[in-house]
Each structure stands twice: as C-alpha cells, then as structure tokens.
Design a protein around this motif. Structure first.
Motif, short mmCIF file in Angstrom:
data_model
loop_
_atom_site.label_atom_id
_atom_site.label_comp_id
_atom_site.label_asym_id
_atom_site.label_seq_id
_atom_site.Cartn_x
_atom_site.Cartn_y
_atom_site.Cartn_z
N SER A 2 -11.22 11.26 17.12
CA SER A 2 -11.89 11.98 15.66
C SER A 2 -13.20 11.89 15.51
CB SER A 2 -11.05 11.41 14.60
OG SER A 2 -11.67 11.82 13.49
N ILE A 3 -13.83 12.79 14.85
CA ILE A 3 -15.15 12.61 14.56
C ILE A 3 -15.42 11.41 13.61
CG2 ILE A 3 -15.68 15.17 14.56
CD1 ILE A 3 -15.51 15.02 11.35
N GLY A 61 -5.99 13.17 5.19
CA GLY A 61 -7.41 13.19 5.80
C GLY A 61 -8.34 13.61 4.69
N PHE A 116 -11.58 15.33 17.62
CA PHE A 116 -11.21 16.31 16.79
C PHE A 116 -12.10 16.45 15.51
CE2 PHE A 116 -6.79 16.69 18.82
CZ PHE A 116 -7.00 17.91 19.32
N PRO A 117 -12.43 17.23 15.12
CA PRO A 117 -12.93 17.76 13.78
C PRO A 117 -11.77 17.79 12.78
CG PRO A 117 -13.19 19.85 14.85
CD PRO A 117 -12.56 18.80 15.86
N THR A 143 -10.76 15.74 5.50
CA THR A 143 -11.05 17.27 5.55
C THR A 143 -9.91 18.09 4.96
OG1 THR A 143 -10.05 17.24 8.00
CG2 THR A 143 -12.48 17.09 7.83
N TRP A 200 -19.89 11.04 7.84
CA TRP A 200 -19.35 11.85 9.18
C TRP A 200 -20.39 12.89 9.52
CZ3 TRP A 200 -13.40 13.14 8.06
CH2 TRP A 200 -12.64 11.89 8.31
C1 AKB Z 1 -9.35 13.24 8.66
O1 AKB Z 1 -10.04 14.04 7.96
O2 AKB Z 1 -9.06 12.08 8.58
C2 AKB Z 1 -8.76 13.83 9.97
C3 AKB Z 1 -10.16 13.69 10.88
C4 AKB Z 1 -11.38 14.35 10.97
O3 AKB Z 1 -9.84 13.16 12.15
N1 AKB Z 1 -8.64 15.25 9.77
#
Ligand code: AKB
Length: 315
Positions: A117-118, A182, A169-170, A184, A278
């Motif tokens: 993940s980002i 999450g 992943f974003p 996001t 982030w």
């Molecule tokens: C989150 O928001 O935790 C995830 C991610 C960016 O890995 N969607």
C-alpha cells in the motif's frame, strides 16, 4: 493450468479478483476463501472454503485439498481500523503473510501475490511523484505491517527463491464492493451518497490529495503482474502503482458534471491525520518499464462508470 486460492476473497478487492480470475482460469481452478459465509453472492458463485488466514493449519488444509499452486493473500486490516486495534492489525497482517511465504519456501506454493500500500510511506517521504525507492517511515500500524511485509517478501525471494509479487495499492474505487476501514474510503462513499442523497459529508479536508485507482485497473494490474515473465519482475518488495491523484473537491466537481445539485461538506476526523502523512502522487515508472503497466481510467471516465452503475443498482 494453475490452481489458485484467494485468501480474504470476501473483501473489497478479493471478491472482484475472484470473478476475474474465474473468467481467465475457469471456475474449478479458482477457490475463494474467507473466515465467514457472510458474502453469500461470492459463496454461491463457485468453490468457496472457510480459511482463517491467521491459522497456518487452516491455510495448509485448503492448499492440500485443492492442490493449490498460487495464492493471492488479500486478507488484511486497513489503516483506519488498524489504528483502533494495533496488535490485531499486526497479528493478522504479518502472520497471514508468513504462513503463505513459508508454504512457498517449502515449495508447496509456486507463486504468491500480496498487496502492499501507499501506507508504507510516511511524513518524511517526498509527497509529489513519490519515487519507488524513498524514505519510508510509516506512522500507522497498517503502514508498518506493509513495510515490514515488503522487506520479508524481498528476503524470501532473495534467500529462498520464492516467486512473490506485490503492488503498492493506492485507494481503490469500485461500484460493486465497499471498502472497509481505510483512509481512502471516502472516494467510494461519495459516489453512493451522490446517488442516494445528492449530498456527502467528507471525513477528509477538501484539498487532501491522495493517489487512487479504479477497481478495473487494479485487477488488471494484478493479473498483468502475475502473468509477467519472472525475469521482468525486478522488484520483489512491492511496485509503486499509480493512476489518478485527486482531492475530495475534485471528485465532487466531477460528480457535479452529472448531478449539478450535489452538495459536499467537510468534517475531518482522525483519518485526516493519516492522510496527511501519505503521498499526493506516485512515480510508478518502474512498473511501466518492467512489465508494461498502464491504467485505463481517469477521474472523469471513472466517475461516469461509478454513477451509471450505482444509479442502476439503487433504481
Ligand atoms: C487504506 O486507506 O487504508 C487503504 C490503502 C491506501 O491501503 N485503502
């Protein structure tokens, strides 16, 4: 023909991945698994097993039963929930990865996909066009587990020859499945609320820019990376992957092109603090060069697709 097991198949990415892999490899060759039968559509769609990602025996029994050679490990606790349950997040995210990597080390599994993940990046990382190799001081438990996981993937590849492949992943946006826990998540909720209520209260500030991606692109990226010849997959920790960088305000403006009276308000909560650490945008040139990554959806195309499908769903 490979025999594929998806662990955590009932989640946001797992369920869509299951359907795509069944299209490509045949229903009998893709086994979906999760810890409950709650996702009845998925359970009834093909072979489904109860597998507890944290229990090595549970994973092993399923692998032996179906003669699995490839695992997609999609079970994880995400960033916002992880801050509420730090030790649970650590245990789930790390134990599940070790169980799968060790099966690959023993030669029982030939190929592994594991999403990073980002969130591996943190406040000290350059925020614009964040490079593949950069400062990584994540400030969430989720980010710490993903960063540690990346190092272990690289270690198992270098020291034990494990064929593990991974993407950072974003935020992933889909009209079929909801994300869970999450930072996001607003970028999915906003489209549902646009159709249901023509208004949305966002938990991030209007100018919080974050990298995002439409689900179809995310699924294609996984399929392409897993299909790539082993020698082209040069990064075995995890690849940077980018598509769209957007703020809540930009998403709301894209929605307003279709729903002019859509209203958005902002009430930032604890997730703002996570989002602020982030990246805003990601440099994914190594994924593009090594195995030909290219996204198909931009903000407008994704918005059209989201609103069209959600209005049919809620009609
Ligand atoms: C989150 O928001 O935790 C995830 C991610 C960016 O890995 N969607």
């Amino acid at each position: 023909m490979s025999k594929i097991l998806i662990i955590g198949a009932a989640g946001q990415i797992g369920s869509e991945l299951t359907y795509k892999l069944r299209e490509l490899h045949g229903d009998d060759n893709v086994i979906a698994s999760d810890i409950t039968y709650e996702n009845t559509a998925l359970v009834n769609s093909g072979i489904f097993e109860i597998v507890d990602a944290q229990d090595q025996a549970s994973v092993r029994i399923c692998v032996d039963k179906h003669k699995i050679d490839t695992i997609y490990l999609m079970a994880a606790m995400l960033s916002a929930t992880g801050e509420k349950y730090p030790m649970k997040a650590w245990d789930l995210n790390m134990n599940s990865l070790f169980h799968v990597l060790n099966l690959a080390k023993e030669g029982i599994i030939k190929k592994v996909f594991w999403p990073s993940s980002i969130a591996v990046f943190g406040p000290t990382t350059p925020k614009v066009d964040t490079p593949q190799h950069s400062i990584m001081e994540p400030s969430t438990v989720y980010g710490i587990t993903k960063q540690a996981g990346e190092r272990w993937c690289d270690y198992y590849h270098k020291n034990y020859g494990v064929d593990v492949r991974s993407l950072r992943f974003p935020g992933i946006i889909s009209w079929k499945t909801m994300p869970g826990g999450g930072t996001t998540d607003y970028a999915v909720e906003i489209y549902h609320q646009a159709i249901l209520d023509k208004s949305y209260e966002c938990f991030l500030k209007e100018d919080t820019e974050l990298p995002m991606m439409f689900m179809d692109d995310a699924i294609n990226a996984m399929v392409e990376l897993m299909d790539a010849a082993s020698e082209t997959v040069k990064i075995r920790s995890s690849y940077n992957l980018a598509a769209i960088s957007i703020t809540p305000k930009e998403v709301s403006e894209a929605i307003k092109k279709h729903i002019p009276d859509f209203r958005i308000s902002y009430s930032p909560d604890f997730r703002q603090k996570i989002a602020d650490t982030w990246p805003k945008s990601i440099d994914d040139s190594e994924a593009r060069t090594d195995w030909g990554w290219n996204q198909k959806f931009d903000l407008d195309k994704m918005t059209e697709e989201m609103l069209k499908n959600l209005s049919e769903k809620y009609a």
